[in-house]
Write a protein that holds these residues in place. Structure first.
Motif, PDB file in Angstrom:
ATOM      1  N   LYS A  47       0.153  42.813  81.385  1.00  0.00           N
ATOM      2  CA  LYS A  47      -0.418  42.143  81.430  1.00  0.00           C
ATOM      3  C   LYS A  47      -0.020  41.454  83.113  1.00  0.00           C
ATOM      4  N   GLN A  48       1.940  42.199  83.068  1.00  0.00           N
ATOM      5  CA  GLN A  48       2.072  41.867  84.847  1.00  0.00           C
ATOM      6  C   GLN A  48       1.297  42.839  85.795  1.00  0.00           C
ATOM      7  N   ILE A  49       0.734  43.772  85.128  1.00  0.00           N
ATOM      8  CA  ILE A  49       0.578  45.047  85.968  1.00  0.00           C
ATOM      9  C   ILE A  49      -1.344  44.752  86.638  1.00  0.00           C
ATOM     10  N   HIS A  50      -1.932  43.817  85.291  1.00  0.00           N
ATOM     11  CA  HIS A  50      -3.408  43.809  85.523  1.00  0.00           C
ATOM     12  C   HIS A  50      -2.891  42.285  86.503  1.00  0.00           C
ATOM     13  N   GLU A  51      -2.335  41.439  86.036  1.00  0.00           N
ATOM     14  CA  GLU A  51      -2.507  40.246  86.315  1.00  0.00           C
ATOM     15  C   GLU A  51      -1.412  39.001  87.340  1.00  0.00           C
ATOM     16  N   GLY A  52      -0.603  40.040  87.926  1.00  0.00           N
ATOM     17  CA  GLY A  52       0.367  40.219  88.722  1.00  0.00           C
ATOM     18  C   GLY A  52       1.468  39.396  88.268  1.00  0.00           C
ATOM     19  N   PRO A  53       2.768  39.364  88.680  1.00  0.00           N
ATOM     20  CA  PRO A  53       3.982  38.868  88.517  1.00  0.00           C
ATOM     21  C   PRO A  53       4.150  37.545  87.921  1.00  0.00           C
ATOM     22  N   ASP A  54       2.990  36.772  88.344  1.00  0.00           N
ATOM     23  CA  ASP A  54       3.145  35.507  87.638  1.00  0.00           C
ATOM     24  C   ASP A  54       2.646  35.475  86.051  1.00  0.00           C
ATOM     25  N   ALA A  55       1.862  36.091  85.703  1.00  0.00           N
ATOM     26  CA  ALA A  55       1.222  36.146  84.834  1.00  0.00           C
ATOM     27  C   ALA A  55       2.180  36.290  83.522  1.00  0.00           C
ATOM     28  N   CYS A  56       3.655  37.177  83.930  1.00  0.00           N
ATOM     29  CA  CYS A  56       5.121  37.093  82.882  1.00  0.00           C
ATOM     30  C   CYS A  56       5.374  37.607  83.944  1.00  0.00           C
ATOM     31  N   THR A  57       6.809  37.490  83.322  1.00  0.00           N
ATOM     32  CA  THR A  57       7.949  37.802  83.707  1.00  0.00           C
ATOM     33  C   THR A  57       9.359  38.259  83.069  1.00  0.00           C
ATOM     34  N   ALA A  58       9.125  39.380  82.863  1.00  0.00           N
ATOM     35  CA  ALA A  58       9.361  40.133  82.213  1.00  0.00           C
ATOM     36  C   ALA A  58       9.882  41.133  83.228  1.00  0.00           C
ATOM     37  N   ILE A  59      10.764  42.186  83.209  1.00  0.00           N
ATOM     38  CA  ILE A  59      11.413  42.837  83.639  1.00  0.00           C
ATOM     39  C   ILE A  59      11.366  44.492  83.576  1.00  0.00           C
ATOM     40  N   ALA A  60      11.128  45.588  84.290  1.00  0.00           N
ATOM     41  CA  ALA A  60      11.107  46.667  83.727  1.00  0.00           C
ATOM     42  C   ALA A  60      12.087  47.351  82.334  1.00  0.00           C
ATOM     43  N   ILE A  61      11.851  47.727  81.955  1.00  0.00           N
ATOM     44  CA  ILE A  61      12.835  48.613  80.932  1.00  0.00           C
ATOM     45  C   ILE A  61      13.358  49.453  80.943  1.00  0.00           C
ATOM     46  N   PRO A  62      14.597  50.622  81.362  1.00  0.00           N
ATOM     47  CA  PRO A  62      14.090  51.634  81.079  1.00  0.00           C
ATOM     48  C   PRO A  62      14.138  52.768  80.948  1.00  0.00           C
ATOM     49  N   ALA A  63      13.542  53.455  80.241  1.00  0.00           N
ATOM     50  CA  ALA A  63      13.033  53.987  79.142  1.00  0.00           C
ATOM     51  C   ALA A  63      13.675  54.806  78.991  1.00  0.00           C
ATOM     52  N   PRO A  64      15.139  55.502  79.207  1.00  0.00           N
ATOM     53  CA  PRO A  64      15.860  56.253  78.744  1.00  0.00           C
ATOM     54  C   PRO A  64      16.784  55.625  78.031  1.00  0.00           C
ATOM     55  N   GLY A  65      17.029  54.623  78.060  1.00  0.00           N
ATOM     56  CA  GLY A  65      17.922  53.136  77.479  1.00  0.00           C
ATOM     57  C   GLY A  65      17.314  52.685  76.063  1.00  0.00           C
ATOM     58  N   ILE A  66      15.656  52.829  76.317  1.00  0.00           N
ATOM     59  CA  ILE A  66      15.160  51.845  74.499  1.00  0.00           C
ATOM     60  C   ILE A  66      15.261  52.590  74.271  1.00  0.00           C
ATOM     61  N   GLU A  67      14.510  53.687  74.555  1.00  0.00           N
ATOM     62  CA  GLU A  67      14.252  55.305  73.164  1.00  0.00           C
ATOM     63  C   GLU A  67      15.416  55.479  72.972  1.00  0.00           C
ATOM     64  N   GLU A  68      16.809  55.622  73.752  1.00  0.00           N
ATOM     65  CA  GLU A  68      17.867  55.645  72.793  1.00  0.00           C
ATOM     66  C   GLU A  68      18.189  54.976  71.735  1.00  0.00           C
ATOM     67  N   ALA A  69      17.586  53.519  71.962  1.00  0.00           N
ATOM     68  CA  ALA A  69      18.571  52.140  70.830  1.00  0.00           C
ATOM     69  C   ALA A  69      17.537  52.771  70.108  1.00  0.00           C
ATOM     70  N   MET A  70      16.340  53.098  70.147  1.00  0.00           N
ATOM     71  CA  MET A  70      15.438  53.346  68.742  1.00  0.00           C
ATOM     72  C   MET A  70      15.823  54.071  68.316  1.00  0.00           C
ATOM     73  N   LEU A  71      15.889  55.162  68.794  1.00  0.00           N
ATOM     74  CA  LEU A  71      16.003  56.475  68.114  1.00  0.00           C
ATOM     75  C   LEU A  71      17.776  56.038  67.453  1.00  0.00           C
ATOM     76  N   GLU A  72      18.715  55.463  67.651  1.00  0.00           N
ATOM     77  CA  GLU A  72      19.671  54.931  67.019  1.00  0.00           C
ATOM     78  C   GLU A  72      19.563  53.992  65.677  1.00  0.00           C
ATOM     79  N   ARG A  73      18.821  53.731  66.018  1.00  0.00           N
ATOM     80  CA  ARG A  73      17.709  52.487  65.105  1.00  0.00           C
ATOM     81  C   ARG A  73      17.595  53.425  63.873  1.00  0.00           C
ATOM     82  N   VAL A  74      16.933  53.861  64.221  1.00  0.00           N
ATOM     83  CA  VAL A  74      15.934  55.331  63.018  1.00  0.00           C
ATOM     84  C   VAL A  74      17.233  55.893  62.618  1.00  0.00           C
ATOM     85  N   ARG A  75      18.152  56.552  63.267  1.00  0.00           N
ATOM     86  CA  ARG A  75      19.090  56.740  62.570  1.00  0.00           C
ATOM     87  C   ARG A  75      19.368  56.420  61.711  1.00  0.00           C
ATOM     88  N   ALA A  76      19.745  55.425  61.742  1.00  0.00           N
ATOM     89  CA  ALA A  76      20.950  54.157  60.940  1.00  0.00           C
ATOM     90  C   ALA A  76      20.096  53.565  59.556  1.00  0.00           C
TER      91      ALA A  76
END
Length: 76
Positions: A47-76
């Protein structure tokens, strides 16, 4: 949606199509950037990409961090 092929050639985004924005609920898409210290990989709100930064204030999430966090959840 447009694909960011320039930065995705050598990287597999394992959460592509699965991650949703915590602010607006839109899908988050992979995005890459080149900086002084190398290449960076993120998930960004579509939404931020298509409508601009005022449409959504979320920050970009570093891929390695979120992917590792998800893998840890799956392992648990």
């Amino acid at each position: 949606l447009k694909a960011n092929h320039r930065y995705q050639r050598d990287r597999q985004y394992v959460l592509k199509g699965l991650v949703r924005c915590g602010h607006c609920g839109s899908a988050m898409t992979p995005k890459g950037a080149v900086g002084r210290n190398g290449t960076y990989h993120y998930y960004v709100c579509t939404k931020q990409i298509h409508e601009g930064p005022d449409a959504c204030t979320a920050i970009a999430i570093p891929a390695p961090g979120i992917e590792e966090a998800m893998l840890e959840r799956v392992r648990a």
